[in-house]
Write a protein that holds these residues in place. Structure first.
Motif, short mmCIF file in Angstrom:
data_model
loop_
_atom_site.label_atom_id
_atom_site.label_comp_id
_atom_site.label_asym_id
_atom_site.label_seq_id
_atom_site.Cartn_x
_atom_site.Cartn_y
_atom_site.Cartn_z
N VAL A 16 31.08 -35.80 38.56
CA VAL A 16 30.85 -35.90 40.01
C VAL A 16 29.67 -35.01 40.38
CG1 VAL A 16 31.94 -35.52 42.26
CG2 VAL A 16 33.34 -36.24 40.31
N TYR A 17 28.92 -35.42 41.38
CA TYR A 17 27.87 -34.52 41.88
C TYR A 17 27.85 -34.42 43.41
CZ TYR A 17 23.51 -32.16 42.79
OH TYR A 17 22.58 -31.27 43.25
N PRO A 18 27.44 -35.44 44.15
CA PRO A 18 27.26 -35.21 45.59
C PRO A 18 28.56 -34.83 46.31
CG PRO A 18 26.99 -37.54 45.08
CD PRO A 18 27.08 -36.81 43.78
N GLU A 19 29.69 -35.26 45.78
CA GLU A 19 30.97 -34.97 46.42
C GLU A 19 31.36 -33.49 46.34
OE1 GLU A 19 30.66 -39.26 45.53
OE2 GLU A 19 30.34 -37.45 44.32
N TRP A 20 30.75 -32.74 45.42
CA TRP A 20 30.96 -31.29 45.34
C TRP A 20 30.05 -30.53 46.30
CZ3 TRP A 20 35.14 -30.24 42.73
CH2 TRP A 20 35.44 -30.83 41.50
N ASN A 21 28.94 -31.12 46.68
CA ASN A 21 27.89 -30.42 47.41
C ASN A 21 28.38 -29.77 48.70
OD1 ASN A 21 25.05 -32.71 46.79
ND2 ASN A 21 26.25 -31.48 45.39
N ARG A 22 27.94 -28.51 48.88
CA ARG A 22 28.13 -27.76 50.12
C ARG A 22 29.60 -27.63 50.52
NH1 ARG A 22 22.90 -30.79 52.28
NH2 ARG A 22 21.39 -29.39 51.36
N LEU B 189 31.06 -24.27 56.14
CA LEU B 189 30.32 -25.33 55.46
C LEU B 189 30.63 -26.71 56.04
CD1 LEU B 189 30.64 -23.92 51.85
CD2 LEU B 189 28.51 -24.17 53.15
N LYS B 190 31.88 -26.93 56.42
CA LYS B 190 32.25 -28.21 57.03
C LYS B 190 31.51 -28.41 58.36
CE LYS B 190 36.43 -30.80 58.29
NZ LYS B 190 37.90 -30.71 58.38
N THR B 191 31.43 -27.35 59.16
CA THR B 191 30.70 -27.42 60.42
C THR B 191 29.22 -27.74 60.16
OG1 THR B 191 32.21 -25.87 61.47
CG2 THR B 191 30.02 -26.10 62.47
N ALA B 192 28.64 -27.08 59.19
CA ALA B 192 27.22 -27.32 58.86
C ALA B 192 27.01 -28.74 58.33
CB ALA B 192 26.73 -26.28 57.85
N ARG B 193 27.92 -29.23 57.48
CA ARG B 193 27.79 -30.60 56.96
C ARG B 193 27.88 -31.61 58.10
NH1 ARG B 193 31.64 -28.94 53.34
NH2 ARG B 193 33.14 -30.48 54.13
N VAL C 290 36.21 -17.99 34.96
CA VAL C 290 35.78 -18.07 36.37
C VAL C 290 34.28 -17.87 36.48
CG1 VAL C 290 35.94 -16.90 38.61
CG2 VAL C 290 38.02 -17.42 37.31
N GLN C 291 33.75 -16.92 35.74
CA GLN C 291 32.30 -16.69 35.79
C GLN C 291 31.54 -17.95 35.35
OE1 GLN C 291 30.90 -14.17 37.26
NE2 GLN C 291 28.90 -15.08 36.94
N GLN C 292 32.01 -18.59 34.31
CA GLN C 292 31.37 -19.83 33.84
C GLN C 292 31.46 -20.92 34.91
OE1 GLN C 292 33.19 -22.64 30.84
NE2 GLN C 292 31.69 -21.59 29.54
N LEU C 293 32.62 -21.05 35.53
CA LEU C 293 32.78 -22.06 36.58
C LEU C 293 31.89 -21.77 37.78
CD1 LEU C 293 36.63 -22.67 36.51
CD2 LEU C 293 34.84 -24.34 36.01
N ARG C 294 31.76 -20.52 38.16
CA ARG C 294 30.88 -20.18 39.28
C ARG C 294 29.46 -20.67 39.03
NH1 ARG C 294 33.80 -14.69 40.09
NH2 ARG C 294 34.90 -15.11 42.03
N GLU C 295 28.96 -20.43 37.84
CA GLU C 295 27.60 -20.85 37.51
C GLU C 295 27.46 -22.37 37.55
OE1 GLU C 295 26.86 -18.95 33.77
OE2 GLU C 295 26.71 -16.96 34.69
N ALA C 296 28.44 -23.08 37.01
CA ALA C 296 28.38 -24.55 37.02
C ALA C 296 28.43 -25.07 38.45
CB ALA C 296 29.52 -25.14 36.19
N LEU C 297 29.29 -24.49 39.29
CA LEU C 297 29.43 -24.97 40.66
C LEU C 297 28.20 -24.68 41.51
CD1 LEU C 297 33.19 -24.19 41.13
CD2 LEU C 297 32.12 -26.45 41.05
N ILE C 298 27.53 -23.59 41.25
CA ILE C 298 26.27 -23.32 41.96
C ILE C 298 25.27 -24.43 41.65
CG2 ILE C 298 24.27 -21.78 42.04
CD1 ILE C 298 26.33 -19.45 41.74
N GLU C 299 25.22 -24.86 40.41
CA GLU C 299 24.32 -25.96 40.03
C GLU C 299 24.68 -27.25 40.75
OE1 GLU C 299 21.14 -27.85 38.24
OE2 GLU C 299 21.59 -25.71 38.39
N LEU C 300 25.95 -27.41 41.09
CA LEU C 300 26.41 -28.60 41.82
C LEU C 300 26.28 -28.43 43.33
CD1 LEU C 300 29.60 -29.27 39.71
CD2 LEU C 300 27.49 -30.59 39.67
N GLN C 301 25.63 -27.37 43.77
CA GLN C 301 25.44 -27.05 45.18
C GLN C 301 26.76 -26.81 45.91
OE1 GLN C 301 22.26 -29.00 47.38
NE2 GLN C 301 21.86 -30.23 45.56
N ALA C 302 27.76 -26.33 45.16
CA ALA C 302 29.00 -25.87 45.78
C ALA C 302 28.85 -24.37 46.04
CB ALA C 302 30.19 -26.17 44.88
#
Length: 194
Positions: A103-109, A186-190, A126-138
């Motif tokens: 998945v990609y755009p559905e994770w964004n923001r 983030l929901k308000t901004a989206r 958790v550290q590994q997941l944080r890095e992956a999620l930043i790449e997904l714009q989460a």
């Protein structure tokens, strides 16, 4: 209503992850403004990602695999996430990383929080997941819940897992507060950008 999905990050036989996932789901259900959902990866048996185009490619047609479509829809319907992850060899489980990669755009923001267990209480996963999620714009939040090894072992030795999880209630409440703040911002901004 804010939809927060708790993702069970292990599919192993005899797994521990569903215990803290159910516990954290109950923490979220105490909040009137939250619709808490459980997304168990056992219910989404996806193949390893093997597509010629990545999910991030603009204009890409939806993937044809029915389970991937259901998974993508569930992520799209969520406003924020709690990942319940084991730590395997300094990282998260392969099944969770694979589910993220489909998945990609559905994770964004969208905001993400973490409940972890295993070696070093799952902090390295958790550290590994944080890095992956930043790449997904989460947006991974700082506050997380790390389950002590004694509580994990209680699962395998017939001990009192619920008592061990109950000791984490104050930290869990703080994490829910932070997750909901970021989720709403983030929901308000989206919505403003839509």
């Amino acid at each position: 209503m804010t939809v927060i999905s708790v993702i069970v990050g292990s599919t192993r036989e005899g797994r521990f992850s569903e215990r803290p996932a159910q516990w954290f789901l109950r923490q979220l259900q105490k909040r009137a403004e939250v619709e808490a959902r459980l997304l168990d990866l056992r219910d989404f048996p996806m193949p390893f990602f093997d597509q010629p185009a990545t999910p991030a490619m603009p204009g890409r047609a939806p993937f044809k695999h029915e389970v991937v479509q259901r998974w993508t829809a569930a992520i799209g319907q969520s406003d924020g996430f709690v990942f319940v992850t084991p730590e395997y060899n300094y990282g998260t489980s392969a099944v969770l990383k694979n589910a993220i990669d489909w998945v990609y755009p559905e994770w964004n923001r969208k905001a993400a929080a973490f409940v972890s267990y295993g070696s070093a209480m799952g902090a390295r996963a958790v550290q590994q997941l944080r890095e992956a999620l930043i790449e997904l714009q989460a947006a991974p939040i700082r506050t997380s819940v790390h389950i002590p090894v004694a509580t994990l072992w209680a699962h395998y030795t017939g001990g009192n897992v619920e008592a061990g999880l109950a000791e984490l209630a104050v930290n869990a409440e703080a994490m829910v507060d932070d997750l909901l703040w970021w989720t709403e911002a983030l929901k308000t901004a989206r919505n403003r950008a839509a």
